[in-house]
Design a protein around this motif. Structure first.
Motif, PDB file in Angstrom:
ATOM      1  N   LYS A  76       0.959  -1.277  -0.049  1.00  0.00           N
ATOM      2  CA  LYS A  76      -0.156  -0.016  -0.073  1.00  0.00           C
ATOM      3  C   LYS A  76       1.041   1.399   0.034  1.00  0.00           C
ATOM      4  O   LYS A  76       2.089   0.987   0.589  1.00  0.00           O
ATOM      5  N   ALA A  77       0.301   2.468  -0.670  1.00  0.00           N
ATOM      6  CA  ALA A  77       1.055   3.372  -0.794  1.00  0.00           C
ATOM      7  C   ALA A  77       0.202   4.631  -0.192  1.00  0.00           C
ATOM      8  O   ALA A  77      -0.958   4.763  -0.528  1.00  0.00           O
ATOM      9  N   GLU A  78       0.946   5.602   0.555  1.00  0.00           N
ATOM     10  CA  GLU A  78       0.039   6.755   0.935  1.00  0.00           C
ATOM     11  C   GLU A  78       0.989   8.034   1.094  1.00  0.00           C
ATOM     12  O   GLU A  78       2.221   7.962   1.710  1.00  0.00           O
ATOM     13  N   ALA A  79       0.323   9.041   0.835  1.00  0.00           N
ATOM     14  CA  ALA A  79       0.903  10.507   1.094  1.00  0.00           C
ATOM     15  C   ALA A  79       0.769  10.826   2.483  1.00  0.00           C
ATOM     16  O   ALA A  79      -0.666  10.643   3.107  1.00  0.00           O
ATOM     17  N   SER A  80       1.674  10.737   3.326  1.00  0.00           N
ATOM     18  CA  SER A  80       1.572  11.108   4.561  1.00  0.00           C
ATOM     19  C   SER A  80       0.923  12.376   4.952  1.00  0.00           C
ATOM     20  O   SER A  80       0.869  13.380   4.412  1.00  0.00           O
ATOM     21  N   PRO A  81      -0.253  12.316   5.692  1.00  0.00           N
ATOM     22  CA  PRO A  81      -1.259  13.284   6.224  1.00  0.00           C
ATOM     23  C   PRO A  81      -0.807  14.615   6.538  1.00  0.00           C
ATOM     24  O   PRO A  81      -1.548  15.807   6.403  1.00  0.00           O
ATOM     25  N   THR A 137       4.874  17.706  -1.733  1.00  0.00           N
ATOM     26  CA  THR A 137       3.787  18.597  -2.307  1.00  0.00           C
ATOM     27  C   THR A 137       2.666  17.644  -2.954  1.00  0.00           C
ATOM     28  O   THR A 137       1.594  18.156  -3.691  1.00  0.00           O
ATOM     29  N   MET A 138       2.797  16.429  -2.404  1.00  0.00           N
ATOM     30  CA  MET A 138       1.577  15.546  -3.182  1.00  0.00           C
ATOM     31  C   MET A 138       0.123  15.688  -2.690  1.00  0.00           C
ATOM     32  O   MET A 138      -0.722  15.684  -3.644  1.00  0.00           O
ATOM     33  N   ILE A 149      -2.602  16.163 -10.297  1.00  0.00           N
ATOM     34  CA  ILE A 149      -2.468  14.644 -10.085  1.00  0.00           C
ATOM     35  C   ILE A 149      -2.677  14.388  -8.639  1.00  0.00           C
ATOM     36  O   ILE A 149      -2.298  14.889  -7.640  1.00  0.00           O
ATOM     37  N   SER A 150      -3.552  13.423  -8.652  1.00  0.00           N
ATOM     38  CA  SER A 150      -3.773  12.724  -7.240  1.00  0.00           C
ATOM     39  C   SER A 150      -2.955  12.491  -6.347  1.00  0.00           C
ATOM     40  O   SER A 150      -1.695  11.797  -7.025  1.00  0.00           O
ATOM     41  N   SER A 151      -2.708  12.713  -4.886  1.00  0.00           N
ATOM     42  CA  SER A 151      -1.791  12.330  -4.338  1.00  0.00           C
ATOM     43  C   SER A 151      -1.875  10.725  -4.268  1.00  0.00           C
ATOM     44  O   SER A 151      -0.471  10.337  -4.027  1.00  0.00           O
ATOM     45  N   THR A 152      -2.429  10.215  -4.510  1.00  0.00           N
ATOM     46  CA  THR A 152      -2.735   8.558  -4.580  1.00  0.00           C
ATOM     47  C   THR A 152      -1.890   8.330  -5.843  1.00  0.00           C
ATOM     48  O   THR A 152      -1.043   7.017  -5.528  1.00  0.00           O
ATOM     49  N   ARG A 153      -1.975   8.876  -6.623  1.00  0.00           N
ATOM     50  CA  ARG A 153      -0.851   8.681  -7.990  1.00  0.00           C
ATOM     51  C   ARG A 153       0.531   8.946  -7.830  1.00  0.00           C
ATOM     52  O   ARG A 153       1.278   8.076  -8.099  1.00  0.00           O
ATOM     53  N   HIS A 154       0.818   9.979  -7.076  1.00  0.00           N
ATOM     54  CA  HIS A 154       2.006  10.210  -6.738  1.00  0.00           C
ATOM     55  C   HIS A 154       2.610   9.154  -5.944  1.00  0.00           C
ATOM     56  O   HIS A 154       3.753   8.607  -6.012  1.00  0.00           O
ATOM     57  N   ALA A 155       1.932   8.807  -4.639  1.00  0.00           N
ATOM     58  CA  ALA A 155       2.289   7.678  -3.760  1.00  0.00           C
ATOM     59  C   ALA A 155       2.669   6.543  -4.483  1.00  0.00           C
ATOM     60  O   ALA A 155       3.796   5.876  -4.158  1.00  0.00           O
TER      61      ALA A 155
END
Length: 367
Positions: free
Chosen positions: A298-303, A313-314, A320-326
Motif C-alpha cells: 500500500k502507498a500513501e501520502a503522509s497526512p 507537495t503530493m 495529479i491525485s496524491s494517490t497517484r504520486h504515492a
C-alpha cells in the motif's frame, strides 16, 4: 493432515481486457479454471472514481471464464474474488495474479512447515449511509474471520495480507440515502473512497485484534493511530459489498509458496521492503531454491505533508491525485529492490499501516 494446495500465477497484461495469458495457461492445463479462487490485478487507469479499467478487466475475465466454468459472467463474479486496483504510474506494470486452490489427500514429498493458504468471504451489501462507518467496520471484521476459517488459519499471527475490494459513493447513492432521510459520511465520491478504504481496514484490525472493537464513526480518517499492519483495501464503483481475501500461512496447506510481510513507516522505507523479502527467504542473500512471485503493498501520502521532516507537495497538487504520486514513489522503490516493476502497489492507505506508510507482503515459491 494437509488438505489444500494453493497455486500462484503472475501474468503480464497488454491492457485491462487482455485475458490471453490466463487462457493460455488454462488451455495448456497449467490452471484448472474450477480451481481459481481469486484474481488480483493492476490496471492502467487513474485509480479514481471514474476508473472503468477495473470494471472492464473484471468483465473481460468473467466473460472469458464463463464458458470454461459453465456459468454466466455474473455467476463467475460471485464465485471468484476479483480485485482490480487502478493506477500503474511510473515503472509499475499492468498484470494480474491468479490464486488457485484445490483439495489434496496427502502432502507432496518435501512439504513441511506452514505454507501459503488463501481464504475468501464477502460481506452483505451496504447501504450508502453505512460506508465509512461502524457498520462497515463490523461487517468487514466478520468477513475477515470467515475468510480466515476458509483459509484454515486460526492464529492471527499467520495472517500476512488481507486484500479487500470495497464500494464507494456516487451522486445517485448519496441521493438515495437522502431520500430515506439519512446522511452519508461525505457527499464527495472521491472522498468516499478514503472513508470506505479506512473503515474496511479498521474492520481487519478489529478481526485480528490489532485494535479494540469499540471504534466509533468519528475515528475513521481521524484516529490514524488506529490501523492494521496487514490490511490492503481498494475501493471501486462496481460493487456495494466488501470482498475479502485473506493470505497467510497454514499447516493445512501443501502449497509450494510462502508469504511474509513487514510494515513500511513511510513511502521511502526501503528497510521494510527488504525485511518482507527476507521473511520469505529472499533479499540480498536469498535462500537456495526460492524465487520471488510478487510483492503487494500500500502507498500513501503522509497526512502531515512531510516525509522524515521534509515537506512534500503530493497533497497540494491539483493536477495529479496524491494517490497517484504515492503509487509511483512506492512502486519505484519496491521495483528497484525487487528488480521488477511487475508488483502490486495500491494507493490510499488510510488505517493500513501507520500514517504515511503501509503494509508490504512478499510471496516466494520454493523449489
Amino acid at each position: 493432515m494437509r488438505t489444500t494446495s494453493v497455486g500462484v500465477f503472475k501474468l503480464a497484461t497488454r491492457g485491462p481486457g487482455d485475458v490471453s495469458g490466463l487462457m493460455d495457461l488454462i488451455v495448456s492445463g497449467a490452471i484448472n479454471p474450477a480451481s481459481i479462487l481469486a484474481v488480483l490485478g493492476k490496471t492502467e487507469g487513474n485509480g479514481g472514481v471514474n476508473d472503468f479499467t477495473r470494471e472492464y478487466a473484471v468483465a473481460a475475465l468473467s466473460t472469458a471464464l464463463a464458458p470454461k466454468l459453465g456459468l454466466t459472467p455474473h455467476e463467475v463474479e460471485q464465485r471468484i474474488a476479483f480485485v482490480m486496483s487502478g493506477g500503474t504510474e511510473g515503472v509499475l506494470s499492468p498484470h494480474i495474479t491468479v490464486f488457485t486452490r484445490r483439495q489434496v489427500e496427502t502432502s507432496p514429498k518435501g512439504i513441511s512447515g506452514k505454507r501459503l493458504s488463501i481464504g475468501m468471504a464477502q460481506t452483505r451489501d451496504f447501504l450508502p449511509e453505512e460506508l465509512g462507518r461502524s457498520a462497515q467496520i463490523a461487517e468487514t471484521a466478520k468477513a475477515v474471520k470467515a475468510a480466515m476459517a476458509d483459509a484454515g488459519i486460526t492464529d492471527p499471527i499467520d495472517v500476512h495480507f488481507v486484500q479487500i475490494k470495497c464500494p464507494l459513493l456516487t451522486s445517485e447513492r448519496v441521493e438515495a440515502a437522502a431520500a430515506r432521510g439519512n446522511k452519508t459520511a461525505t457527499i464527495s465520491s472521491y472522498s468516499s473512497m478514503a472513508y470506505s478504504r479506512g473503515a474496511s481496514a479498521l474492520g481487519v484490525a478489529v478481526a485480528l485484534g490489532e485494535v479494540t472493537s469499540d471504534i466509533c464513526d468519528e475515528d475513521v480518517l481521524r484516529r490514524y493511530d488506529l490501523f492494521s499492519k496487514v490490511a490492503s483495501t481498494s475501493s471501486g464503483i462496481e460493487l456495494m459489498h466488501n470482498v475479502v481475501i485473506v493470505l497467510g500461512n497454514s499447516e493445512t496447506s501443501a502449497s509450494a509458496f510462502e508469504i511474509g510481510h513487514a510494515v513500511m513507516n513511510d513511502a521511502i522505507d526501503a528497510a521494510a521492503v527488504v525485511s518482507a523479502l527476507q521473511s520469505v527467504g529472499l533479499g540480498a542473500n536469498p535462500q537456495p531454491g526460492r524465487e520471488l512471485v510478487n510483492i503487494f503493498a500500500k502507498a500513501e501520502a503522509s497526512p502531515d505533508g512531510s516525509v522524515r521532516g521534509f515537506r512534500h507537495t503530493m497533497l497540494e497538487d491539483t493536477d495529479i491525485s496524491s494517490t497517484r504520486h504515492a503509487r509511483a514513489a512506492v512502486g519505484g522503490l519496491i521495483a528497484g529492490l525487487a528488480g521488477t516493476g511487475v508488483v502490486y502497489v495500491s494507493g490510499g492507505a488510510e488505517h493500513q499501516g501507520p500514517a504515511g506508510g503501509g503494509p508490504v507482503a512478499a510471496i516466494s515459491r520454493l523449489f
